[in-house]
Design a protein around this motif. Structure first.
Motif, PDB file in Angstrom:
ATOM      1  N   ASP A 118       0.405  -1.694  -0.113  1.00 44.01           N
ATOM      2  CA  ASP A 118      -0.043  -0.036  -0.157  1.00 44.01           C
ATOM      3  C   ASP A 118       1.081   1.594  -0.320  1.00 44.01           C
ATOM      4  OD1 ASP A 118      -2.850  -1.442   0.188  1.00 44.01           O
ATOM      5  OD2 ASP A 118      -2.589  -1.513   1.824  1.00 44.01           O
ATOM      6  N   THR A 119       1.645   1.329  -1.099  1.00 45.89           N
ATOM      7  CA  THR A 119       2.498   2.470  -1.114  1.00 45.89           C
ATOM      8  C   THR A 119       2.354   3.293  -2.269  1.00 45.89           C
ATOM      9  OG1 THR A 119       4.202   1.150  -1.961  1.00 45.89           O
ATOM     10  CG2 THR A 119       4.721   1.773   1.008  1.00 45.89           C
ATOM     11  N   GLY A 120       2.612   4.474  -2.271  1.00 51.82           N
ATOM     12  CA  GLY A 120       2.815   4.992  -4.236  1.00 51.82           C
ATOM     13  C   GLY A 120       0.843   5.940  -4.115  1.00 51.82           C
ATOM     14  N   LEU A 121       1.118   6.268  -4.759  1.00 51.90           N
ATOM     15  CA  LEU A 121       0.311   7.085  -5.694  1.00 51.90           C
ATOM     16  C   LEU A 121      -1.678   6.180  -5.629  1.00 51.90           C
ATOM     17  CD1 LEU A 121       1.460   8.647  -8.634  1.00 51.90           C
ATOM     18  CD2 LEU A 121       0.849  10.007  -6.627  1.00 51.90           C
ATOM     19  N   ASN A 122      -2.481   7.170  -5.902  1.00 52.75           N
ATOM     20  CA  ASN A 122      -3.867   5.821  -5.491  1.00 52.75           C
ATOM     21  C   ASN A 122      -4.161   5.778  -7.016  1.00 52.75           C
ATOM     22  OD1 ASN A 122      -5.496   5.902  -3.200  1.00 52.75           O
ATOM     23  ND2 ASN A 122      -5.068   7.967  -2.841  1.00 52.75           N
ATOM     24  N   THR A 123      -4.622   4.660  -7.173  1.00 54.27           N
ATOM     25  CA  THR A 123      -5.681   4.812  -7.893  1.00 54.27           C
ATOM     26  C   THR A 123      -6.826   3.813  -8.190  1.00 54.27           C
ATOM     27  OG1 THR A 123      -4.964   2.139  -7.990  1.00 54.27           O
ATOM     28  CG2 THR A 123      -3.391   2.705  -8.544  1.00 54.27           C
ATOM     29  N   GLY A 124      -7.604   3.601  -9.595  1.00 58.58           N
ATOM     30  CA  GLY A 124      -8.893   3.156  -9.444  1.00 58.58           C
ATOM     31  C   GLY A 124      -9.160   1.916  -8.739  1.00 58.58           C
ATOM     32  N   GLY A 125      -8.246   1.565  -8.086  1.00 60.31           N
ATOM     33  CA  GLY A 125      -8.004   0.117  -7.598  1.00 60.31           C
ATOM     34  C   GLY A 125      -7.394  -0.562  -8.051  1.00 60.31           C
ATOM     35  N   MET A 126      -6.067  -1.390  -7.752  1.00 62.63           N
ATOM     36  CA  MET A 126      -5.338  -2.213  -8.052  1.00 62.63           C
ATOM     37  C   MET A 126      -6.052  -3.808  -7.924  1.00 62.63           C
ATOM     38  SD  MET A 126      -3.574  -0.886  -9.595  1.00 62.63           S
ATOM     39  CE  MET A 126      -1.813  -1.832  -9.741  1.00 62.63           C
ATOM     40  N   GLY A 127      -6.964  -4.346  -6.771  1.00 66.06           N
ATOM     41  CA  GLY A 127      -7.296  -5.525  -6.647  1.00 66.06           C
ATOM     42  C   GLY A 127      -7.985  -5.888  -5.784  1.00 66.06           C
ATOM     43  N   ALA A 128      -9.179  -6.867  -4.764  1.00 65.92           N
ATOM     44  CA  ALA A 128      -9.987  -6.736  -4.117  1.00 65.92           C
ATOM     45  C   ALA A 128     -10.347  -8.314  -3.758  1.00 65.92           C
ATOM     46  CB  ALA A 128     -11.304  -6.295  -5.449  1.00 65.92           C
ATOM     47  N   ILE A 129     -11.075  -8.502  -2.684  1.00 65.77           N
ATOM     48  CA  ILE A 129     -11.322  -9.387  -1.740  1.00 65.77           C
ATOM     49  C   ILE A 129     -12.677  -9.176  -1.457  1.00 65.77           C
ATOM     50  CG2 ILE A 129     -10.973 -11.057   0.566  1.00 65.77           C
ATOM     51  CD1 ILE A 129      -7.837 -10.685  -0.904  1.00 65.77           C
ATOM     52  N   SER A 130     -13.438 -10.297  -1.849  1.00 68.74           N
ATOM     53  CA  SER A 130     -14.788 -10.928  -0.950  1.00 68.74           C
ATOM     54  C   SER A 130     -15.129 -12.294  -0.426  1.00 68.74           C
ATOM     55  CB  SER A 130     -15.841 -10.239  -1.596  1.00 68.74           C
ATOM     56  OG  SER A 130     -17.109 -10.335  -0.947  1.00 68.74           O
ATOM     57  N   PRO A 131     -15.370 -12.670   0.465  1.00 72.35           N
ATOM     58  CA  PRO A 131     -15.836 -11.549   1.905  1.00 72.35           C
ATOM     59  C   PRO A 131     -14.160 -11.422   2.651  1.00 72.35           C
ATOM     60  CG  PRO A 131     -15.968 -14.016   2.479  1.00 72.35           C
ATOM     61  CD  PRO A 131     -15.713 -13.904   1.610  1.00 72.35           C
ATOM     62  N   VAL A 132     -14.612  -9.745   3.224  1.00 72.55           N
ATOM     63  CA  VAL A 132     -13.395  -9.439   4.373  1.00 72.55           C
ATOM     64  C   VAL A 132     -13.303 -10.826   5.706  1.00 72.55           C
ATOM     65  CG1 VAL A 132     -12.579  -7.273   5.018  1.00 72.55           C
ATOM     66  CG2 VAL A 132     -13.674  -7.625   2.731  1.00 72.55           C
ATOM     67  N   PRO A 133     -12.093 -10.914   5.970  1.00 72.21           N
ATOM     68  CA  PRO A 133     -12.230 -11.615   7.105  1.00 72.21           C
ATOM     69  C   PRO A 133     -12.750 -11.014   7.913  1.00 72.21           C
ATOM     70  CG  PRO A 133     -10.640 -12.995   5.513  1.00 72.21           C
ATOM     71  CD  PRO A 133     -11.418 -11.137   5.352  1.00 72.21           C
ATOM     72  N   PHE A 134     -12.397  -9.813   8.480  1.00 79.76           N
ATOM     73  CA  PHE A 134     -12.417  -8.411   9.902  1.00 79.76           C
ATOM     74  C   PHE A 134     -14.001  -8.301   9.855  1.00 79.76           C
ATOM     75  CE2 PHE A 134     -10.866  -5.212   7.181  1.00 79.76           C
ATOM     76  CZ  PHE A 134     -11.697  -4.062   7.105  1.00 79.76           C
TER      77      PHE A 134
END
Ligand code: AMP
Ligand code: GLY
Length: 424
Positions: A226-242
Protein backbone atom coordinates in the motif's frame (compact mmCIF):
# COMPACT_ATOMS: atom_id res chain seq x y z
CA UNK A 1 -36.06 -8.60 -21.69
CA UNK A 2 -33.48 -6.48 -23.47
CA UNK A 3 -31.01 -4.73 -21.20
CA UNK A 4 -28.59 -1.85 -21.69
CA UNK A 5 -25.51 -1.32 -19.52
CA UNK A 6 -23.80 2.09 -19.63
CA UNK A 7 -20.02 2.18 -19.17
CA UNK A 8 -16.85 0.53 -20.42
CA UNK A 9 -14.78 -0.82 -17.54
CA UNK A 10 -14.20 -3.98 -15.55
CA UNK A 11 -17.30 -3.21 -13.49
CA UNK A 12 -19.43 -3.17 -16.63
CA UNK A 13 -17.92 -6.42 -17.90
CA UNK A 14 -18.70 -8.02 -14.52
CA UNK A 15 -22.31 -6.76 -14.74
CA UNK A 16 -22.52 -8.07 -18.32
CA UNK A 17 -21.12 -11.46 -17.34
CA UNK A 18 -23.66 -11.81 -14.53
CA UNK A 19 -26.65 -10.46 -16.48
CA UNK A 20 -25.81 -12.73 -19.43
CA UNK A 21 -26.49 -15.70 -17.12
CA UNK A 22 -30.03 -14.52 -16.33
CA UNK A 23 -32.92 -16.56 -17.69
CA UNK A 24 -34.81 -13.29 -18.05
CA UNK A 25 -32.35 -11.87 -20.57
CA UNK A 26 -33.09 -11.73 -24.28
CA UNK A 27 -30.52 -9.28 -25.65
CA UNK A 28 -27.75 -7.41 -23.86
CA UNK A 29 -26.30 -4.12 -25.09
CA UNK A 30 -23.35 -2.24 -23.64
CA UNK A 31 -22.55 1.40 -24.46
CA UNK A 32 -19.73 1.83 -25.17
CA UNK A 33 -18.34 -1.41 -23.64
CA UNK A 34 -14.93 -3.03 -24.23
CA UNK A 35 -13.48 -6.17 -25.80
CA UNK A 36 -14.77 -8.25 -22.87
CA UNK A 37 -18.36 -7.02 -22.93
CA UNK A 38 -18.36 -7.75 -26.70
CA UNK A 39 -17.97 -11.44 -25.78
CA UNK A 40 -21.26 -11.54 -23.85
CA UNK A 41 -23.35 -8.84 -25.51
CA UNK A 42 -23.44 -6.24 -28.26
CA UNK A 43 -21.31 -3.13 -27.87
CA UNK A 44 -22.76 0.10 -29.20
CA UNK A 45 -20.37 2.98 -29.73
CA UNK A 46 -22.22 5.62 -27.74
CA UNK A 47 -20.72 7.52 -24.82
CA UNK A 48 -22.39 6.81 -21.47
CA UNK A 49 -23.40 10.49 -21.18
CA UNK A 50 -24.77 11.00 -24.70
CA UNK A 51 -28.40 11.00 -23.59
CA UNK A 52 -30.10 11.65 -26.97
CA UNK A 53 -28.14 8.78 -28.58
CA UNK A 54 -29.01 6.54 -25.64
CA UNK A 55 -32.69 7.35 -26.14
CA UNK A 56 -32.50 6.42 -29.80
CA UNK A 57 -30.81 3.10 -28.94
CA UNK A 58 -33.32 2.25 -26.19
CA UNK A 59 -36.27 2.81 -28.51
CA UNK A 60 -34.70 1.07 -31.50
CA UNK A 61 -33.68 -2.04 -29.56
CA UNK A 62 -36.75 -2.20 -27.37
CA UNK A 63 -34.70 -2.01 -24.18
CA UNK A 64 -36.67 -2.43 -20.97
CA UNK A 65 -33.99 -1.92 -18.28
CA UNK A 66 -30.92 0.32 -18.06
CA UNK A 67 -28.07 -0.30 -15.62
CA UNK A 68 -25.75 2.67 -15.14
CA UNK A 69 -22.14 1.73 -14.34
CA UNK A 70 -20.22 4.96 -13.66
CA UNK A 71 -21.24 7.98 -11.57
CA UNK A 72 -20.74 10.57 -14.28
CA UNK A 73 -24.00 9.98 -16.23
CA UNK A 74 -25.89 9.81 -12.92
CA UNK A 75 -24.51 13.12 -11.68
CA UNK A 76 -25.36 14.57 -15.12
CA UNK A 77 -28.93 13.33 -14.72
CA UNK A 78 -29.43 10.30 -16.98
CA UNK A 79 -32.19 8.98 -14.72
CA UNK A 80 -33.94 12.39 -14.66
CA UNK A 81 -33.66 12.46 -18.47
CA UNK A 82 -35.57 9.15 -18.67
CA UNK A 83 -38.25 10.29 -16.23
CA UNK A 84 -38.80 13.54 -18.13
CA UNK A 85 -39.35 11.77 -21.46
CA UNK A 86 -42.77 10.31 -22.27
CA UNK A 87 -41.30 7.48 -24.33
CA UNK A 88 -38.70 6.54 -21.70
CA UNK A 89 -40.29 7.24 -18.33
CA UNK A 90 -41.58 3.71 -17.74
CA UNK A 91 -38.18 2.13 -18.36
CA UNK A 92 -36.42 1.43 -15.05
CA UNK A 93 -32.98 2.93 -14.63
CA UNK A 94 -30.71 1.37 -12.01
CA UNK A 95 -28.90 4.36 -10.56
CA UNK A 96 -30.16 7.42 -8.65
CA UNK A 97 -31.48 10.69 -10.03
CA UNK A 98 -29.39 13.84 -9.80
CA UNK A 99 -30.63 14.57 -6.29
CA UNK A 100 -29.44 11.19 -4.94
CA UNK A 101 -26.24 11.31 -6.99
CA UNK A 102 -25.11 14.29 -4.92
CA UNK A 103 -24.11 11.77 -2.26
CA UNK A 104 -21.09 11.22 -4.49
CA UNK A 105 -21.16 14.39 -6.59
CA UNK A 106 -20.67 16.72 -3.61
CA UNK A 107 -18.53 15.86 -0.58
CA UNK A 108 -20.15 18.69 1.34
CA UNK A 109 -23.66 17.42 0.58
CA UNK A 110 -22.72 13.94 1.77
CA UNK A 111 -21.06 15.23 4.97
CA UNK A 112 -24.10 17.36 5.80
CA UNK A 113 -26.37 14.41 5.09
CA UNK A 114 -24.41 12.13 7.41
CA UNK A 115 -24.24 14.63 10.25
CA UNK A 116 -27.97 15.43 9.93
CA UNK A 117 -28.97 11.76 9.96
CA UNK A 118 -26.63 10.66 12.72
CA UNK A 119 -24.41 8.51 10.52
CA UNK A 120 -20.91 8.09 11.98
CA UNK A 121 -18.29 10.03 9.99
CA UNK A 122 -15.20 12.18 10.55
CA UNK A 123 -15.69 15.75 11.79
CA UNK A 124 -15.22 18.34 9.04
CA UNK A 125 -15.31 21.96 7.96
CA UNK A 126 -15.74 23.30 4.44
CA UNK A 127 -14.35 26.40 2.74
CA UNK A 128 -14.93 28.29 -0.51
CA UNK A 129 -12.46 30.49 -2.39
CA UNK A 130 -13.68 33.56 -0.47
CA UNK A 131 -12.97 31.74 2.79
CA UNK A 132 -9.38 30.75 1.97
CA UNK A 133 -7.94 32.78 4.86
CA UNK A 134 -10.32 31.07 7.31
CA UNK A 135 -9.35 27.68 5.87
CA UNK A 136 -5.63 28.40 6.28
CA UNK A 137 -6.20 29.41 9.92
CA UNK A 138 -8.44 26.38 10.54
CA UNK A 139 -5.62 24.06 9.45
CA UNK A 140 -3.45 25.55 12.22
CA UNK A 141 -6.04 24.58 14.83
CA UNK A 142 -6.30 20.86 13.94
CA UNK A 143 -3.92 17.94 14.27
CA UNK A 144 -2.15 16.19 11.36
CA UNK A 145 -2.55 14.27 9.10
CA UNK A 146 -4.66 16.79 7.16
CA UNK A 147 -7.34 15.38 4.84
CA UNK A 148 -8.35 17.80 2.05
CA UNK A 149 -11.15 16.89 -0.33
CA UNK A 150 -12.31 18.73 -3.44
CA UNK A 151 -16.08 19.03 -3.11
CA UNK A 152 -16.97 17.89 -6.64
CA UNK A 153 -16.04 14.96 -8.87
CA UNK A 154 -12.32 14.96 -9.65
CA UNK A 155 -11.84 11.60 -11.38
CA UNK A 156 -10.92 9.95 -8.09
CA UNK A 157 -8.00 12.32 -7.53
CA UNK A 158 -9.66 14.96 -5.35
CA UNK A 159 -8.51 13.67 -1.95
CA UNK A 160 -5.10 14.75 -0.67
CA UNK A 161 -3.68 13.68 2.70
CA UNK A 162 -0.69 15.61 4.07
CA UNK A 163 1.36 15.42 7.27
CA UNK A 164 2.74 18.92 7.35
CA UNK A 165 0.63 22.01 8.00
CA UNK A 166 2.60 24.15 5.51
CA UNK A 167 2.03 21.55 2.75
CA UNK A 168 -1.65 21.38 3.69
CA UNK A 169 -1.94 25.18 3.48
CA UNK A 170 -0.25 25.19 0.07
CA UNK A 171 -2.58 22.43 -1.14
CA UNK A 172 -5.65 24.29 0.11
CA UNK A 173 -4.46 27.40 -1.72
CA UNK A 174 -3.86 25.40 -4.92
CA UNK A 175 -7.31 23.85 -4.73
CA UNK A 176 -9.29 26.98 -3.87
CA UNK A 177 -7.35 29.88 -5.35
CA UNK A 178 -5.69 28.11 -8.31
CA UNK A 179 -8.56 25.72 -9.18
CA UNK A 180 -6.26 22.68 -9.02
CA UNK A 181 -9.24 20.40 -9.73
CA UNK A 182 -11.14 22.97 -11.78
CA UNK A 183 -14.63 23.72 -10.58
CA UNK A 184 -14.57 20.57 -8.41
CA UNK A 185 -12.25 22.34 -5.95
CA UNK A 186 -14.15 25.63 -5.81
CA UNK A 187 -15.16 24.29 -2.41
CA UNK A 188 -12.94 22.10 -0.19
CA UNK A 189 -13.84 19.85 2.72
CA UNK A 190 -11.18 19.50 5.44
CA UNK A 191 -11.72 16.39 7.46
CA UNK A 192 -10.48 14.69 10.60
CA UNK A 193 -8.13 11.79 9.76
CA UNK A 194 -9.61 8.35 10.47
CA UNK A 195 -7.38 5.47 11.53
CA UNK A 196 -8.23 1.86 10.84
CA UNK A 197 -8.73 -0.55 7.97
CA UNK A 198 -11.01 0.20 5.01
CA UNK A 199 -13.93 -1.77 3.69
CA UNK A 200 -16.51 -1.29 0.94
CA UNK A 201 -20.14 -2.18 1.63
CA UNK A 202 -22.67 -2.28 -1.22
CA UNK A 203 -26.40 -1.80 -0.94
CA UNK A 204 -29.04 -2.09 -3.66
CA UNK A 205 -32.20 -0.14 -2.85
CA UNK A 206 -35.52 0.83 -4.41
CA UNK A 207 -35.87 3.70 -1.97
CA UNK A 208 -37.71 1.63 0.64
CA UNK A 209 -36.36 -1.88 0.81
CA UNK A 210 -32.72 -2.83 0.38
CA UNK A 211 -30.45 -5.82 -0.01
CA UNK A 212 -26.88 -5.78 1.21
CA UNK A 213 -24.52 -7.26 -1.36
CA UNK A 214 -21.23 -8.98 -0.46
CA UNK A 215 -18.70 -6.60 1.08
CA UNK A 216 -15.21 -6.23 -0.37
CA UNK A 217 -11.82 -4.76 0.36
CA UNK A 218 -10.08 -2.77 -2.34
CA UNK A 219 -6.34 -2.09 -2.76
CA UNK A 220 -6.04 1.49 -3.98
CA UNK A 221 -2.31 2.24 -4.04
CA UNK A 222 -0.13 1.38 -7.03
CA UNK A 223 2.74 -0.05 -4.97
CA UNK A 224 3.06 -3.22 -2.92
CA UNK A 225 2.56 -2.74 0.80
CA UNK A 226 0.00 0.00 0.00
CA UNK A 227 2.59 2.54 -1.12
CA UNK A 228 2.75 5.11 -3.90
CA UNK A 229 0.01 6.92 -5.76
CA UNK A 230 -3.69 6.21 -5.53
CA UNK A 231 -5.26 4.32 -8.42
CA UNK A 232 -8.82 3.34 -9.28
CA UNK A 233 -8.10 0.05 -7.50
CA UNK A 234 -5.49 -2.67 -8.01
CA UNK A 235 -7.34 -5.67 -6.61
CA UNK A 236 -10.16 -6.71 -4.32
CA UNK A 237 -11.21 -9.46 -1.95
CA UNK A 238 -14.62 -10.67 -0.79
CA UNK A 239 -15.63 -11.64 1.86
CA UNK A 240 -13.43 -9.53 4.12
CA UNK A 241 -12.23 -11.63 7.08
CA UNK A 242 -12.59 -8.86 9.69
CA UNK A 243 -16.12 -8.00 8.56
CA UNK A 244 -17.84 -10.60 10.68
CA UNK A 245 -21.55 -10.67 11.55
CA UNK A 246 -21.07 -8.40 14.51
CA UNK A 247 -19.35 -5.62 12.56
CA UNK A 248 -21.70 -5.93 9.58
CA UNK A 249 -24.69 -5.71 11.95
CA UNK A 250 -23.30 -2.39 13.22
CA UNK A 251 -22.90 -1.24 9.60
CA UNK A 252 -26.50 -2.16 8.82
CA UNK A 253 -27.93 -0.54 11.97
CA UNK A 254 -25.75 2.56 12.16
CA UNK A 255 -25.16 3.28 8.47
CA UNK A 256 -27.41 1.43 6.01
CA UNK A 257 -30.75 1.91 7.77
CA UNK A 258 -30.25 5.62 8.61
CA UNK A 259 -28.97 6.25 5.07
CA UNK A 260 -32.11 4.79 3.46
CA UNK A 261 -34.35 6.53 6.02
CA UNK A 262 -32.44 9.80 5.55
CA UNK A 263 -32.89 9.72 1.78
CA UNK A 264 -36.62 9.18 2.23
CA UNK A 265 -36.81 11.99 4.73
CA UNK A 266 -35.07 14.31 2.26
CA UNK A 267 -37.67 13.36 -0.35
CA UNK A 268 -35.04 11.66 -2.52
CA UNK A 269 -36.44 8.60 -4.30
CA UNK A 270 -33.27 6.54 -4.66
CA UNK A 271 -33.22 3.50 -6.93
CA UNK A 272 -29.81 2.01 -7.40
CA UNK A 273 -26.57 1.12 -5.69
CA UNK A 274 -25.11 2.81 -2.66
CA UNK A 275 -21.42 2.07 -2.17
CA UNK A 276 -20.37 2.90 1.37
CA UNK A 277 -16.65 3.41 1.90
CA UNK A 278 -16.03 2.64 5.57
CA UNK A 279 -13.23 2.67 8.06
CA UNK A 280 -13.27 -0.04 10.70
CA UNK A 281 -12.14 2.10 13.60
CA UNK A 282 -11.51 -0.37 16.43
CA UNK A 283 -14.65 -2.38 15.62
CA UNK A 284 -16.88 0.63 14.91
CA UNK A 285 -17.78 1.73 11.38
CA UNK A 286 -17.08 5.31 10.28
CA UNK A 287 -18.19 6.40 6.82
CA UNK A 288 -15.41 7.82 4.62
CA UNK A 289 -17.58 8.41 1.60
CA UNK A 290 -20.62 7.40 -0.37
CA UNK A 291 -20.55 6.49 -4.03
CA UNK A 292 -23.73 6.15 -6.05
CA UNK A 293 -22.56 3.19 -8.12
CA UNK A 294 -20.74 -0.08 -7.63
CA UNK A 295 -16.99 -0.09 -7.02
CA UNK A 296 -14.39 -1.07 -9.56
CA UNK A 297 -12.65 -3.55 -9.08
CA UNK A 298 -15.02 -4.56 -6.23
CA UNK A 299 -17.78 -5.50 -8.72
CA UNK A 300 -15.37 -8.06 -10.19
CA UNK A 301 -15.54 -9.97 -6.87
CA UNK A 302 -19.08 -9.03 -5.80
CA UNK A 303 -20.91 -10.21 -8.96
CA UNK A 304 -19.23 -13.66 -8.88
CA UNK A 305 -20.39 -14.06 -5.26
CA UNK A 306 -24.06 -13.45 -6.06
CA UNK A 307 -25.99 -16.62 -6.87
CA UNK A 308 -29.37 -14.91 -7.29
CA UNK A 309 -30.52 -13.71 -10.68
CA UNK A 310 -29.55 -10.02 -10.67
CA UNK A 311 -32.12 -9.14 -13.31
CA UNK A 312 -34.82 -10.32 -10.89
CA UNK A 313 -33.32 -8.00 -8.28
CA UNK A 314 -33.14 -5.09 -10.75
CA UNK A 315 -36.73 -5.69 -11.86
CA UNK A 316 -37.80 -5.60 -8.22
CA UNK A 317 -35.99 -2.25 -7.83
CA UNK A 318 -37.94 -0.86 -10.79
CA UNK A 319 -41.24 -2.13 -9.38
CA UNK A 320 -40.52 -1.03 -5.81
CA UNK A 321 -40.74 -4.51 -4.32
CA UNK A 322 -37.13 -5.12 -3.33
CA UNK A 323 -38.14 -5.71 0.30
CA UNK A 324 -39.71 -9.01 -0.86
CA UNK A 325 -36.40 -10.21 -2.25
CA UNK A 326 -33.71 -12.30 -0.63
CA UNK A 327 -30.23 -12.53 -2.03
CA UNK A 328 -28.42 -15.84 -2.25
CA UNK A 329 -24.63 -15.80 -2.04
CA UNK A 330 -21.72 -18.05 -2.91
CA UNK A 331 -19.78 -18.67 0.29
CA UNK A 332 -16.47 -19.10 -1.42
CA UNK A 333 -13.88 -16.34 -1.38
CA UNK A 334 -13.48 -14.38 -4.60
CA UNK A 335 -10.44 -12.22 -5.31
CA UNK A 336 -9.40 -10.10 -8.23
CA UNK A 337 -5.98 -8.89 -9.35
CA UNK A 338 -5.85 -5.93 -11.72
CA UNK A 339 -3.34 -5.86 -14.58
CA UNK A 340 -2.42 -2.29 -15.44
CA UNK A 341 -0.45 -0.45 -18.13
CA UNK A 342 3.17 0.51 -17.41
CA UNK A 343 3.26 4.04 -15.99
CA UNK A 344 -0.31 3.99 -14.63
CA UNK A 345 -1.63 5.97 -12.68
CA UNK A 346 0.68 8.47 -14.38
CA UNK A 347 1.10 8.63 -18.16
CA UNK A 348 0.81 5.32 -19.97
CA UNK A 349 0.49 4.04 -23.51
CA UNK A 350 -2.49 2.35 -25.12
CA UNK A 351 -2.79 -0.02 -28.05
CA UNK A 352 -0.48 -2.79 -26.74
CA UNK A 353 -1.39 -6.18 -28.20
CA UNK A 354 -2.56 -8.63 -25.53
CA UNK A 355 -1.91 -12.38 -25.70
CA UNK A 356 -2.19 -15.44 -23.49
CA UNK A 357 -5.97 -15.45 -22.92
CA UNK A 358 -6.27 -19.09 -24.04
CA UNK A 359 -3.48 -20.29 -21.77
CA UNK A 360 -5.32 -19.22 -18.60
CA UNK A 361 -7.64 -21.50 -16.67
CA UNK A 362 -9.62 -21.36 -13.46
CA UNK A 363 -10.14 -17.59 -13.44
CA UNK A 364 -12.71 -15.21 -14.87
CA UNK A 365 -11.08 -12.52 -17.00
CA UNK A 366 -12.95 -9.23 -16.70
CA UNK A 367 -11.81 -6.72 -19.28
CA UNK A 368 -11.36 -3.13 -18.10
CA UNK A 369 -9.34 -1.01 -20.56
CA UNK A 370 -9.33 -3.22 -23.67
CA UNK A 371 -10.70 -3.03 -27.19
CA UNK A 372 -10.83 -5.14 -30.31
CA UNK A 373 -8.51 -4.00 -33.06
CA UNK A 374 -8.64 -6.14 -36.19
CA UNK A 375 -8.08 -9.67 -34.93
CA UNK A 376 -6.27 -8.49 -31.81
CA UNK A 377 -7.33 -7.42 -28.37
CA UNK A 378 -5.31 -4.34 -27.41
CA UNK A 379 -4.97 -2.28 -24.24
CA UNK A 380 -7.15 0.81 -24.14
CA UNK A 381 -6.78 2.22 -20.62
CA UNK A 382 -4.68 2.34 -17.46
CA UNK A 383 -6.45 -0.50 -15.76
CA UNK A 384 -6.53 -3.25 -18.37
CA UNK A 385 -7.80 -6.59 -17.07
CA UNK A 386 -9.16 -7.93 -13.76
CA UNK A 387 -8.29 -11.56 -13.09
CA UNK A 388 -10.95 -12.92 -10.70
CA UNK A 389 -10.85 -16.33 -9.02
CA UNK A 390 -12.78 -18.32 -6.46
CA UNK A 391 -11.20 -20.34 -3.68
CA UNK A 392 -12.16 -22.16 -0.52
CA UNK A 393 -9.59 -19.88 1.08
CA UNK A 394 -8.28 -16.46 0.11
CA UNK A 395 -4.82 -17.98 -0.49
CA UNK A 396 -6.18 -20.52 -2.98
CA UNK A 397 -8.11 -17.88 -4.86
CA UNK A 398 -5.09 -15.56 -4.94
CA UNK A 399 -2.85 -18.31 -6.22
CA UNK A 400 -5.16 -18.88 -9.20
CA UNK A 401 -5.34 -15.16 -9.99
CA UNK A 402 -1.57 -14.60 -9.69
CA UNK A 403 -0.82 -17.62 -11.85
CA UNK A 404 -3.19 -16.48 -14.60
CA UNK A 405 -2.04 -12.85 -14.26
CA UNK A 406 1.42 -14.11 -15.24
CA UNK A 407 0.07 -15.83 -18.38
CA UNK A 408 -1.56 -12.75 -19.87
CA UNK A 409 1.06 -10.78 -21.76
CA UNK A 410 1.27 -7.21 -22.96
CA UNK A 411 4.13 -4.74 -23.06
CA UNK A 412 4.49 -2.84 -19.79
CA UNK A 413 2.12 -5.07 -17.79
CA UNK A 414 2.22 -4.51 -14.03
CA UNK A 415 0.21 -5.92 -11.16
CA UNK A 416 0.49 -6.05 -7.40
CA UNK A 417 1.65 -9.43 -6.17
CA UNK A 418 0.58 -8.70 -2.59
CA UNK A 419 -3.21 -8.29 -2.85
CA UNK A 420 -4.65 -9.52 0.46
CA UNK A 421 -1.35 -9.07 2.32
CA UNK A 422 -2.97 -7.27 5.25
CA UNK A 423 -5.71 -9.85 5.74
CA UNK A 424 -3.52 -12.93 6.16
P1 AMP B 1 -12.36 9.15 -1.14
O1 AMP B 1 -12.19 9.69 -2.53
O2 AMP B 1 -13.23 9.97 -0.26
O3 AMP B 1 -12.66 7.68 -1.17
O4 AMP B 1 -10.93 9.16 -0.48
C1 AMP B 1 -9.88 8.46 -1.08
C2 AMP B 1 -9.10 7.73 -0.03
O5 AMP B 1 -8.55 8.65 0.91
C3 AMP B 1 -9.97 6.80 0.82
O6 AMP B 1 -10.17 5.58 0.21
C4 AMP B 1 -9.15 6.70 2.07
O7 AMP B 1 -8.10 5.79 1.91
C5 AMP B 1 -8.55 8.08 2.19
N1 AMP B 1 -9.35 8.90 3.09
C6 AMP B 1 -10.39 9.69 2.77
N2 AMP B 1 -10.89 10.32 3.84
C7 AMP B 1 -10.13 9.92 4.89
C8 AMP B 1 -10.13 10.23 6.29
N3 AMP B 1 -11.00 11.11 6.82
N4 AMP B 1 -9.23 9.64 7.05
C9 AMP B 1 -8.33 8.77 6.53
N5 AMP B 1 -8.26 8.46 5.24
C10 AMP B 1 -9.14 9.01 4.42
N1 GLY C 1 -12.52 0.93 -6.12
C1 GLY C 1 -13.00 2.16 -5.65
C2 GLY C 1 -14.03 2.79 -6.46
O1 GLY C 1 -14.64 2.21 -7.33
O2 GLY C 1 -14.29 3.97 -6.22
Amino acid sequence: MNVLILGSGGREHAFSWKIAQSKKLSKLFIAPGNAGTAQVGTNVNIAADNFPAIKELVLKENISLVVVGPEDPLVKGVHDFFLADDQLKKIPVIGPKKDGAQLEGSKEFSKKFMIKHGIPTAAYASFTKDQLEDGLKYLETIKPPYVLKADGLAAGKGVVILDNVKDAQKELTDMLAHAKFGNASSKVVIEEFLKGIELSVFVLTDGNGYVILPEAKDYKRIGEGDTGLNTGGMGAISPVPFAKGDFLKKVEDRVVKPTIAGLKQEGIVYKGFIFIGLMNDGGDPQVIEYNVRMGDPETEVVMPRIKSDVLELFEAVGQGRLSEMKIELDNRTCVTVMLVAGGYPGDYEKGKVMTGFDSTSGSILFHAGTKNSGNDIVTNGGRVLAVSSYGDTMEQALQASFSNAEKIKFEGKYYRRDIGFDLK
